[in-house]
Design a protein around this motif. Structure first.
Motif, PDB file in Angstrom:
ATOM      1  N   PHE A  24       0.834  -1.202   0.000  1.00  0.00           N
ATOM      2  CA  PHE A  24       0.000   0.000   0.000  1.00  0.00           C
ATOM      3  C   PHE A  24       0.870   1.253   0.000  1.00  0.00           C
ATOM      4  O   PHE A  24       0.628   2.189  -0.769  1.00  0.00           O
ATOM      5  CB  PHE A  24      -0.927  -0.009   1.220  1.00  0.00           C
ATOM      6  CG  PHE A  24      -1.804   1.200   1.328  1.00  0.00           C
ATOM      7  CD1 PHE A  24      -3.043   1.237   0.690  1.00  0.00           C
ATOM      8  CD2 PHE A  24      -1.408   2.319   2.053  1.00  0.00           C
ATOM      9  CE1 PHE A  24      -3.857   2.352   0.773  1.00  0.00           C
ATOM     10  CE2 PHE A  24      -2.211   3.442   2.148  1.00  0.00           C
ATOM     11  CZ  PHE A  24      -3.437   3.466   1.507  1.00  0.00           C
ATOM     12  N   GLU A  27       2.442   1.771  -3.394  1.00  0.00           N
ATOM     13  CA  GLU A  27       1.446   2.220  -4.371  1.00  0.00           C
ATOM     14  C   GLU A  27       1.023   3.673  -4.162  1.00  0.00           C
ATOM     15  O   GLU A  27       0.501   4.310  -5.075  1.00  0.00           O
ATOM     16  CB  GLU A  27       0.206   1.329  -4.305  1.00  0.00           C
ATOM     17  CG  GLU A  27       0.444  -0.081  -4.785  1.00  0.00           C
ATOM     18  CD  GLU A  27      -0.664  -1.047  -4.375  1.00  0.00           C
ATOM     19  OE1 GLU A  27      -1.711  -0.601  -3.848  1.00  0.00           O
ATOM     20  OE2 GLU A  27      -0.461  -2.257  -4.574  1.00  0.00           O
ATOM     21  N   HIS A  28       1.237   4.192  -2.956  1.00  0.00           N
ATOM     22  CA  HIS A  28       0.823   5.559  -2.635  1.00  0.00           C
ATOM     23  C   HIS A  28       2.017   6.508  -2.458  1.00  0.00           C
ATOM     24  O   HIS A  28       1.960   7.451  -1.667  1.00  0.00           O
ATOM     25  CB  HIS A  28      -0.074   5.548  -1.394  1.00  0.00           C
ATOM     26  CG  HIS A  28      -1.420   4.951  -1.666  1.00  0.00           C
ATOM     27  ND1 HIS A  28      -1.642   3.598  -1.645  1.00  0.00           N
ATOM     28  CD2 HIS A  28      -2.596   5.527  -2.017  1.00  0.00           C
ATOM     29  CE1 HIS A  28      -2.900   3.361  -1.954  1.00  0.00           C
ATOM     30  NE2 HIS A  28      -3.502   4.508  -2.187  1.00  0.00           N
ATOM     31  N   GLY A  29       3.094   6.249  -3.189  1.00  0.00           N
ATOM     32  CA  GLY A  29       4.211   7.176  -3.246  1.00  0.00           C
ATOM     33  C   GLY A  29       5.194   7.105  -2.101  1.00  0.00           C
ATOM     34  O   GLY A  29       5.994   8.020  -1.927  1.00  0.00           O
ATOM     35  N   ASN A  30       5.158   6.020  -1.331  1.00  0.00           N
ATOM     36  CA  ASN A  30       6.054   5.910  -0.181  1.00  0.00           C
ATOM     37  C   ASN A  30       6.722   4.526  -0.155  1.00  0.00           C
ATOM     38  O   ASN A  30       6.547   3.757   0.779  1.00  0.00           O
ATOM     39  CB  ASN A  30       5.260   6.142   1.113  1.00  0.00           C
ATOM     40  CG  ASN A  30       6.131   6.116   2.341  1.00  0.00           C
ATOM     41  OD1 ASN A  30       7.333   6.329   2.281  1.00  0.00           O
ATOM     42  ND2 ASN A  30       5.533   5.826   3.482  1.00  0.00           N
ATOM     43  N   ASN A 129       4.678   9.560   3.805  1.00  0.00           N
ATOM     44  CA  ASN A 129       3.517   8.770   4.229  1.00  0.00           C
ATOM     45  C   ASN A 129       2.353   9.704   4.534  1.00  0.00           C
ATOM     46  O   ASN A 129       1.970   9.923   5.680  1.00  0.00           O
ATOM     47  CB  ASN A 129       3.867   7.899   5.436  1.00  0.00           C
ATOM     48  CG  ASN A 129       2.838   6.820   5.680  1.00  0.00           C
ATOM     49  OD1 ASN A 129       1.690   6.932   5.237  1.00  0.00           O
ATOM     50  ND2 ASN A 129       3.239   5.785   6.394  1.00  0.00           N
ATOM     51  N   LYS A 130       1.792  10.252   3.465  1.00  0.00           N
ATOM     52  CA  LYS A 130       0.700  11.219   3.593  1.00  0.00           C
ATOM     53  C   LYS A 130      -0.539  10.599   4.225  1.00  0.00           C
ATOM     54  O   LYS A 130      -1.275  11.265   4.952  1.00  0.00           O
ATOM     55  CB  LYS A 130       0.347  11.820   2.225  1.00  0.00           C
ATOM     56  CG  LYS A 130       1.499  12.513   1.531  1.00  0.00           C
ATOM     57  CD  LYS A 130       2.017  13.687   2.334  1.00  0.00           C
ATOM     58  CE  LYS A 130       3.116  14.419   1.590  1.00  0.00           C
ATOM     59  NZ  LYS A 130       3.809  15.382   2.418  1.00  0.00           N
ATOM     60  N   VAL A 131      -0.784   9.320   3.969  1.00  0.00           N
ATOM     61  CA  VAL A 131      -1.950   8.644   4.540  1.00  0.00           C
ATOM     62  C   VAL A 131      -1.832   8.610   6.064  1.00  0.00           C
ATOM     63  O   VAL A 131      -2.774   8.985   6.776  1.00  0.00           O
ATOM     64  CB  VAL A 131      -2.112   7.224   3.957  1.00  0.00           C
ATOM     65  CG1 VAL A 131      -3.204   6.452   4.683  1.00  0.00           C
ATOM     66  CG2 VAL A 131      -2.405   7.299   2.462  1.00  0.00           C
TER      67      VAL A 131
END
Length: 162
Positions: A24, A27-30, A129-131
């Protein structure tokens, strides 16, 4: 959902959840925070042995995993570009939060459980880790500065206002 201490018999399932989290993040830039090797099986086994590893479970099984303890976190002794909000009070520590990716709100559920135990909480995450940054801030954490983890890489340090 309920929070339960993790058992060594759950290690394979817990490691699958961490693999889901690694994928995850990539997939989300991290892709660099955990890569494909962190956290290691031995680290999680040690977390379980210390009694610091917890699972969020429901009727469908383990939905999330995290580490929580109250005490000193060595990586938090030095903070740059800011300061801790409550430097002189005991604090809870939140690490290695991961969701199985099957249900929404798992990370917040885990964080809220920790806050019930220790309103003064600290945690950290990677700048990419923006999420997790969003989840922490949504749950009352504020950025306090920069700390460094064992490999020397920087992390955004967070603390609650309690």
């Amino acid at each position: 959902m309920k929070i339960k201490k993790a058992a060594e018999s759950q290690l394979n399932e817990i490691m699958k959840i961490y693999k889901t989290a690694q994928d995850f993040m990539a997939e989300h830039g991290n892709p660099g925070q955990w890569g494909t090797e962190y956290p290691s099986r031995e680290l999680i086994r040690e977390d379980i042995r210390r009694g610091n590893c917890y699972t969020a479970v429901d009727e469908d099984g383990i939905q999330g995993v995290f580490v929580y303890f109250v005490g000193e976190e060595p990586n938090y002794k030095t903070i740059e570009e800011g300061r801790w909000l409550l430097e002189d009070r005991p604090y809870g520590v939140l690490h290695r939060v991961a969701s199985a990716g099957k249900k929404k709100g798992v990370a917040s559920f885990c964080i809220q459980w920790c806050l019930e135990k220790s309103p003064n909480m600290r945690g950290d995450t990677h700048e990419k880790n923006k999420v997790m940054q969003h989840v922490l801030e949504k749950n009352g954490f504020v950025p306090c500065g920069i700390i460094y983890v064992e490999d020397g890489s920087p992390r955004i340090a967070y603390q609650t206002k309690a």
